[in-house]
Design a protein around this motif. Structure first.
Motif, PDB file in Angstrom:
ATOM      1  N   ALA A 179       0.829  -1.209   0.000  1.00 41.29           N
ATOM      2  CA  ALA A 179       0.000   0.000   0.000  1.00 41.29           C
ATOM      3  C   ALA A 179       0.861   1.255   0.000  1.00 41.29           C
ATOM      4  O   ALA A 179       0.540   2.248  -0.667  1.00 41.29           O
ATOM      5  CB  ALA A 179      -0.925  -0.009   1.213  1.00 41.29           C
ATOM      6  N   LYS A 180       1.969   1.227   0.724  1.00 37.85           N
ATOM      7  CA  LYS A 180       2.864   2.372   0.771  1.00 37.85           C
ATOM      8  C   LYS A 180       3.571   2.587  -0.558  1.00 37.85           C
ATOM      9  O   LYS A 180       3.731   3.727  -1.018  1.00 37.85           O
ATOM     10  CB  LYS A 180       3.894   2.180   1.887  1.00 37.85           C
ATOM     11  CG  LYS A 180       4.861   3.350   2.040  1.00 37.85           C
ATOM     12  CD  LYS A 180       5.830   3.109   3.189  1.00 37.85           C
ATOM     13  CE  LYS A 180       6.805   4.279   3.341  1.00 37.85           C
ATOM     14  NZ  LYS A 180       7.752   4.050   4.472  1.00 37.85           N
ATOM     15  N   ALA A 181       3.999   1.505  -1.184  1.00 36.64           N
ATOM     16  CA  ALA A 181       4.736   1.604  -2.438  1.00 36.64           C
ATOM     17  C   ALA A 181       3.835   1.929  -3.624  1.00 36.64           C
ATOM     18  O   ALA A 181       4.281   2.560  -4.591  1.00 36.64           O
ATOM     19  CB  ALA A 181       5.490   0.303  -2.705  1.00 36.64           C
ATOM     20  N   LEU A 182       2.565   1.498  -3.545  1.00 37.58           N
ATOM     21  CA  LEU A 182       1.641   1.655  -4.681  1.00 37.58           C
ATOM     22  C   LEU A 182       0.333   2.287  -4.201  1.00 37.58           C
ATOM     23  O   LEU A 182      -0.746   1.672  -4.286  1.00 37.58           O
ATOM     24  CB  LEU A 182       1.378   0.296  -5.327  1.00 37.58           C
ATOM     25  CG  LEU A 182       2.621  -0.459  -5.824  1.00 37.58           C
ATOM     26  CD1 LEU A 182       2.265  -1.904  -6.163  1.00 37.58           C
ATOM     27  CD2 LEU A 182       3.223   0.253  -7.029  1.00 37.58           C
ATOM     28  N   PRO A 183       0.379   3.522  -3.717  1.00 31.37           N
ATOM     29  CA  PRO A 183      -0.811   4.125  -3.109  1.00 31.37           C
ATOM     30  C   PRO A 183      -1.955   4.386  -4.078  1.00 31.37           C
ATOM     31  O   PRO A 183      -3.102   4.554  -3.650  1.00 31.37           O
ATOM     32  CB  PRO A 183      -0.266   5.435  -2.532  1.00 31.37           C
ATOM     33  CG  PRO A 183       0.917   5.766  -3.392  1.00 31.37           C
ATOM     34  CD  PRO A 183       1.530   4.438  -3.714  1.00 31.37           C
ATOM     35  N   ASP A 184      -1.670   4.430  -5.363  1.00 27.00           N
ATOM     36  CA  ASP A 184      -2.699   4.753  -6.359  1.00 27.00           C
ATOM     37  C   ASP A 184      -3.294   3.524  -7.034  1.00 27.00           C
ATOM     38  O   ASP A 184      -4.035   3.643  -8.011  1.00 27.00           O
ATOM     39  CB  ASP A 184      -2.120   5.696  -7.428  1.00 27.00           C
ATOM     40  CG  ASP A 184      -1.636   7.010  -6.833  1.00 27.00           C
ATOM     41  OD1 ASP A 184      -2.285   7.497  -5.886  1.00 27.00           O
ATOM     42  OD2 ASP A 184      -0.606   7.529  -7.303  1.00 27.00           O
ATOM     43  N   HIS A 185      -2.966   2.344  -6.527  1.00 25.33           N
ATOM     44  CA  HIS A 185      -3.447   1.114  -7.161  1.00 25.33           C
ATOM     45  C   HIS A 185      -4.225   0.254  -6.181  1.00 25.33           C
ATOM     46  O   HIS A 185      -4.042   0.353  -4.955  1.00 25.33           O
ATOM     47  CB  HIS A 185      -2.274   0.314  -7.728  1.00 25.33           C
ATOM     48  CG  HIS A 185      -1.618   0.963  -8.895  1.00 25.33           C
ATOM     49  ND1 HIS A 185      -2.086   0.836 -10.180  1.00 25.33           N
ATOM     50  CD2 HIS A 185      -0.528   1.778  -8.973  1.00 25.33           C
ATOM     51  CE1 HIS A 185      -1.315   1.530 -11.003  1.00 25.33           C
ATOM     52  NE2 HIS A 185      -0.365   2.109 -10.294  1.00 25.33           N
ATOM     53  N   ALA A 186      -5.091  -0.596  -6.718  1.00 23.86           N
ATOM     54  CA  ALA A 186      -5.832  -1.550  -5.893  1.00 23.86           C
ATOM     55  C   ALA A 186      -4.896  -2.680  -5.506  1.00 23.86           C
ATOM     56  O   ALA A 186      -4.384  -3.397  -6.364  1.00 23.86           O
ATOM     57  CB  ALA A 186      -7.029  -2.086  -6.664  1.00 23.86           C
ATOM     58  N   VAL A 187      -4.651  -2.826  -4.214  1.00 25.98           N
ATOM     59  CA  VAL A 187      -3.782  -3.882  -3.700  1.00 25.98           C
ATOM     60  C   VAL A 187      -4.652  -4.885  -2.942  1.00 25.98           C
ATOM     61  O   VAL A 187      -5.274  -4.549  -1.935  1.00 25.98           O
ATOM     62  CB  VAL A 187      -2.695  -3.303  -2.778  1.00 25.98           C
ATOM     63  CG1 VAL A 187      -1.888  -4.434  -2.140  1.00 25.98           C
ATOM     64  CG2 VAL A 187      -1.787  -2.353  -3.541  1.00 25.98           C
ATOM     65  N   ILE A 188      -4.691  -6.112  -3.439  1.00 23.09           N
ATOM     66  CA  ILE A 188      -5.500  -7.176  -2.833  1.00 23.09           C
ATOM     67  C   ILE A 188      -4.579  -8.349  -2.511  1.00 23.09           C
ATOM     68  O   ILE A 188      -4.368  -9.246  -3.336  1.00 23.09           O
ATOM     69  CB  ILE A 188      -6.628  -7.639  -3.780  1.00 23.09           C
ATOM     70  CG1 ILE A 188      -7.376  -6.458  -4.381  1.00 23.09           C
ATOM     71  CG2 ILE A 188      -7.563  -8.594  -3.035  1.00 23.09           C
ATOM     72  CD1 ILE A 188      -8.126  -5.610  -3.363  1.00 23.09           C
ATOM     73  N   PRO A 189      -4.000  -8.389  -1.317  1.00 16.62           N
ATOM     74  CA  PRO A 189      -3.075  -9.473  -0.966  1.00 16.62           C
ATOM     75  C   PRO A 189      -3.784 -10.831  -0.931  1.00 16.62           C
ATOM     76  O   PRO A 189      -4.981 -10.924  -0.656  1.00 16.62           O
ATOM     77  CB  PRO A 189      -2.573  -9.078   0.423  1.00 16.62           C
ATOM     78  CG  PRO A 189      -2.816  -7.608   0.517  1.00 16.62           C
ATOM     79  CD  PRO A 189      -4.081  -7.383  -0.248  1.00 16.62           C
ATOM     80  N   ALA A 190      -3.025 -11.868  -1.209  1.00 14.18           N
ATOM     81  CA  ALA A 190      -3.568 -13.228  -1.179  1.00 14.18           C
ATOM     82  C   ALA A 190      -2.470 -14.206  -0.794  1.00 14.18           C
ATOM     83  O   ALA A 190      -1.286 -13.926  -0.956  1.00 14.18           O
ATOM     84  CB  ALA A 190      -4.155 -13.605  -2.544  1.00 14.18           C
ATOM     85  N   HIS A 191      -2.895 -15.351  -0.275  1.00 17.34           N
ATOM     86  CA  HIS A 191      -1.934 -16.389   0.116  1.00 17.34           C
ATOM     87  C   HIS A 191      -2.466 -17.761  -0.255  1.00 17.34           C
ATOM     88  O   HIS A 191      -3.337 -18.306   0.436  1.00 17.34           O
ATOM     89  CB  HIS A 191      -1.677 -16.338   1.623  1.00 17.34           C
ATOM     90  CG  HIS A 191      -0.822 -17.459   2.115  1.00 17.34           C
ATOM     91  ND1 HIS A 191      -0.905 -17.968   3.386  1.00 17.34           N
ATOM     92  CD2 HIS A 191       0.151 -18.198   1.489  1.00 17.34           C
ATOM     93  CE1 HIS A 191      -0.040 -18.958   3.532  1.00 17.34           C
ATOM     94  NE2 HIS A 191       0.605 -19.116   2.393  1.00 17.34           N
ATOM     95  N   PRO A 192      -1.998 -18.346  -1.356  1.00 15.68           N
ATOM     96  CA  PRO A 192      -2.356 -19.733  -1.654  1.00 15.68           C
ATOM     97  C   PRO A 192      -1.620 -20.662  -0.696  1.00 15.68           C
ATOM     98  O   PRO A 192      -0.389 -20.691  -0.667  1.00 15.68           O
ATOM     99  CB  PRO A 192      -1.871 -19.914  -3.098  1.00 15.68           C
ATOM    100  CG  PRO A 192      -0.761 -18.912  -3.259  1.00 15.68           C
ATOM    101  CD  PRO A 192      -1.121 -17.754  -2.372  1.00 15.68           C
ATOM    102  N   VAL A 193      -2.375 -21.403   0.096  1.00 16.09           N
ATOM    103  CA  VAL A 193      -1.771 -22.275   1.111  1.00 16.09           C
ATOM    104  C   VAL A 193      -1.425 -23.603   0.432  1.00 16.09           C
ATOM    105  O   VAL A 193      -2.125 -24.608   0.557  1.00 16.09           O
ATOM    106  CB  VAL A 193      -2.720 -22.478   2.296  1.00 16.09           C
ATOM    107  CG1 VAL A 193      -2.014 -23.252   3.423  1.00 16.09           C
ATOM    108  CG2 VAL A 193      -3.208 -21.134   2.814  1.00 16.09           C
ATOM    109  N   ALA A 194      -0.356 -23.566  -0.311  1.00 15.41           N
ATOM    110  CA  ALA A 194       0.079 -24.725  -1.085  1.00 15.41           C
ATOM    111  C   ALA A 194       1.569 -24.596  -1.340  1.00 15.41           C
ATOM    112  O   ALA A 194       2.113 -23.491  -1.350  1.00 15.41           O
ATOM    113  CB  ALA A 194      -0.677 -24.806  -2.417  1.00 15.41           C
TER     114      ALA A 194
END
Length: 300
Positions: free
Chosen positions: A108-123
């Motif tokens: 979020a800090k590095a890309l304040p103008d973009h939609a950031v949607i974190p994810a974690h594939p548990v695999a």
């Protein structure tokens, strides 16, 4: 939000598996890739799981609708800064890191103008590198999406739909809660595995040949976990240190209880504990998260 082009930054086990899964399950979606290692980029080109492998991060993400950062969590901020000049305005940024609160803040800090949607594939597996990936890695596995407050719903839906298309089951979760859950289910088990394997290697009474010779039991299974990418796990423990330390404290308390039971000859306490934990193993198998075949499905 339609995704027509995906860019993957980091082409190791997870990144290359994402690329392979996209090519297998989303044939109309173009896949661009990038890795900071020249050797990895060359190997990725030879393996052919991306439509194109760029020599720069910004070039790889040009025109991408979705960018997946598949680098160690300690390098997320640097990766985000590297891709920033090449991003189009409506690009969605996601990742595959196994710790989420710190990653979400860094992106979020590095890309304040973009939609950031974190994810974690548990695999994953204990193997690493672009040749280790495979298209079915995410089949039936959970992917935890941790959108920040106020995230655009269309972007959240796009990331959720993307992982579902790759075969994963998706759960939405608060980032801090994710980190505590994964500290219990993944991070602490890895820390224990690294510790017990290291302890065994240092015991002068046990020669290396004996450790290897008699590793058909529990020690063998610890070594599989302890063979995981050391850089990735170094960064995970540092990024999720608060949750890991809290969980480790609880583990140490429980270990002390068992230590006392052994010392006192309290067989009833030991049996009660082992019976309860055995039921957890059965629940994992019932939910399709592991194989109930003899010897964990190993081929001999």
């Amino acid at each position: 939000m339609a995704i027509g082009r995906v860019a993957i930054v980091g082409l190791g086990l997870i990144g290359s598996s994402v690329a392979r899964a996209v090519k297998a399950r989303l044939p109309g979606v173009a896949v661009a890739g990038y890795d900071a290692s020249d050797a990895v980029r060359d190997e990725a080109r030879a393996l052919g799981f991306c439509d194109a492998v760029a020599d720069g991060a910004a070039a790889a993400v040009a025109d991408a609708d979705l960018v997946v950062l598949a680098v160690p969590v300690g390098r997320m901020a640097d990766a985000a800064a590297a891709i920033a000049p090449g991003l189009k305005a409506d690009a969605i940024i996601s990742d595959v890191g196994s710790s989420k609160a710190g990653v979400a803040a860094a992106l979020a800090k590095a890309l304040p103008d973009h939609a950031v949607i974190p994810a974690h594939p548990v695999a994953g597996t204990e193997n690493s590198g672009p040749a280790a990936g495979f298209a079915t890695l995410f089949d039936g596995r959970w992917c935890i999406v941790t959108p920040p407050a106020g995230a655009p719903q269309d972007a959240v839906t796009a990331v959720t739909s993307f992982w579902q298309a790759l075969g994963a089951r998706v759960e939405t979760m608060d980032a801090a809660h994710h980190d505590m859950v994964l500290a219990v289910t993944s991070h602490l088990p890895h820390l224990i595995a690294y510790t017990i394997v290291g302890t065994a290697s240092e015991l002068e009474e046990v020669t290396e040949s004996e450790v290897i010779k008699y590793s058909a039991g529990g020690f063998r299974d610890f070594t599989r976990i302890a063979a995981s990418d050391p850089v990735m796990w170094r960064d995970v423990f540092l990024a999720n240190k608060d949750a890991v330390l809290a969980t480790l404290q609880r583990f140490n308390e429980d270990l002390t209880v068992l230590q006392q039971a052994i010392r006192r000859g309290d067989g009833a306490r030991l049996e009660e504990w082992f019976t309860r934990t055995r039921a957890i193993r059965r629940s994992i198998i019932e939910q399709g998260q592991d194989d109930a075949a003899p010897d964990f499905g190993r081929k001999h």
